[in-house]
Design an enzyme around this catalytic site. Structure first.
Site, mmCIF file in Angstrom:
data_model
loop_
_atom_site.group_PDB
_atom_site.id
_atom_site.type_symbol
_atom_site.label_atom_id
_atom_site.label_comp_id
_atom_site.label_asym_id
_atom_site.label_seq_id
_atom_site.Cartn_x
_atom_site.Cartn_y
_atom_site.Cartn_z
ATOM 1 C CE LYS A 92 -1.554 34.722 -39.353
ATOM 2 N NZ LYS A 92 -2.078 33.347 -39.478
ATOM 3 C CB VAL A 115 3.227 27.684 -42.989
ATOM 4 C CG1 VAL A 115 2.121 27.013 -42.239
ATOM 5 C CG2 VAL A 115 2.754 28.887 -43.739
ATOM 6 C CE1 TYR A 135 -3.431 36.416 -42.071
ATOM 7 C CE2 TYR A 135 -3.750 35.434 -44.239
ATOM 8 C CZ TYR A 135 -3.452 35.304 -42.907
ATOM 9 O OH TYR A 135 -3.154 34.072 -42.382
ATOM 10 C CE1 TYR A 162 -1.772 29.459 -36.151
ATOM 11 C CE2 TYR A 162 0.163 28.166 -36.670
ATOM 12 C CZ TYR A 162 -0.551 29.332 -36.772
ATOM 13 O OH TYR A 162 -0.053 30.373 -37.485
ATOM 14 C CB SER A 198 1.481 32.646 -38.742
ATOM 15 O OG SER A 198 0.487 32.266 -39.647
HETATM 16 N N1 GLN Z 1 -0.165 33.081 -44.750
HETATM 17 C C1 GLN Z 1 -0.449 31.791 -44.181
HETATM 18 C C2 GLN Z 1 -1.909 31.417 -44.376
HETATM 19 O O1 GLN Z 1 -2.709 32.277 -44.296
HETATM 20 C C3 GLN Z 1 -0.089 31.824 -42.736
HETATM 21 C C4 GLN Z 1 -0.294 30.517 -42.037
HETATM 22 C C5 GLN Z 1 0.764 30.184 -41.050
HETATM 23 O O2 GLN Z 1 1.886 30.682 -41.085
HETATM 24 N N2 GLN Z 1 0.445 29.259 -40.179
HETATM 25 O O3 GLN Z 1 -2.271 30.298 -44.597
#
Ligand code: GLN
Length: 309
Positions: free
Chosen positions: A67, A261, A191, A243, A64
């Protein structure tokens, strides 16, 4: 002012010795292979000095953290119109929450939860083939980090595609509300692949420098975004980058930051430094456990919290 290199090495050594390492993400099977004992830290200051500790040169799945860069690209394309598709309020719920999207009629709370990031990816994809859009995102990261060796880990992308049922649910839900313009499988494909970009802490800290220095890379003098846009991206990172752990991160670290993650965090000390940390074990909110602890130690020792000492 304490010596930056010394502080970074000290923290890396302290983290190496800690027994509490969090839990490596397993819901994307390829990520479960990460070594819970890994720890890396890279700090690049305004003068371009690079301080590295631990496994700072080992590539990991940025997930993420990508992003931040897709948001930057999408703002470049759509400007403030982006905010019609996605909000900019903290979510207070999990990164893959479905129930919140239903309450809010398909408009994701912010660009950093999965739904919001999928909507941002859809905007970048419009008018392009998926592989062109993905190439644009990858080249943007290579440009920012000044490193053409940065690649997508195809095994991670395939693993996520094979198991990404929640993300497919979020995307289909938004499609039903007309928030996505492209075929769901195209948007999800882009994505999953940008989440699967692999970078080291050093490469990531390099890529984040423009956010620490009012939109410019201070070494090349090249402008990436306006100072105002850099300030706003930092604001969204501070309030939404972790988050439902964003409040705790602001409380303890006091810097804009974005987690993934894969166990990475990009943190920005405005005017001072771009920082990347990596430790694959996560806390309950899906943010790097030791990554946060290391950043807390760093900002405390250097007095870098944006809220003061
Ligand atoms: N690619 C992961 C997902 O879509 C990204 C989530 C994350 O890094 N929090 O679940």
């Amino acid at each position: 002012m304490p010596d930056l290199d010394l502080v970074v090495k000290e923290i890396a050594e302290e983290m190496r010795q800690r027994p509490d390492r969090g839990e490596v993400a397993t819901y994307i099977p390829e990520l479960a292979r990460a070594d819970a004992n890994a720890f890396g830290l890279a700090v690049i200051d305004a003068d371009g000095n690079v301080a590295l500790g631990g496994d700072a040169e080992t590539p990991f799945s940025i997930q993420s953290i990508s992003k931040v860069f897709t948001l930057t690209l999408a703002l470049g394309k759509a400007g403030d119109l982006l905010w019609q598709r996605v909000g900019r309020e903290p979510s207070g719920s999990a990164f893959n929450s479905i129930v919140q999207l239903e309450y809010e009629r398909g408009i994701p709370r912010n660009p950093f939860i999965n739904a919001g990031a999928i909507a941002v990816t859809d905007l970048i994809l419009s008018g392009h083939q998926p592989r062109e859009a993905l190439g644009e995102i990858l080249r943007f990261l290579q440009f920012l980090a000044d490193d053409t060796t940065i690649m997508i880990d195809e095994q991670v992308a395939a693993s996520e595609r094979a198991t990404g049922f929640r993300n497919a649910a979020l995307a289909n839900y938004m499609k039903a509300y007309g928030v996505l313009s492209n075929p769901v499988e195209f948007t999800l494909g882009v994505y999953f692949h940008h989440c699967a970009i692999a970078m080291s802490c050093r490469q990531l800290a390099m890529a984040g420098r423009f956010l620490a220095h009012q939109g410019r890379n201070p070494s090349t003098g090249r402008s990436v975004v306006s100072p105002e846009r850099a300030r706003r991206i930092n604001a969204v990172m501070l309030t939404c980058g972790h988050y439902d752990g964003s409040g705790e991160f602001a409380y303890r670290v006091g810097l804009p930051g974005k987690s993934g993650v894969g166990g990475g965090i990009l943190a920005i000390a405005p005017g001072k430094a771009s920082i990347a940390v990596w430790s694959p074990g996560l806390d309950a909110a899906g943010n790097s456990h030791l990554g946060r602890i290391a950043l807390e130690a760093l900002t405390k020792r250097l007095g870098w919290s944006i809220f003061g000492a």
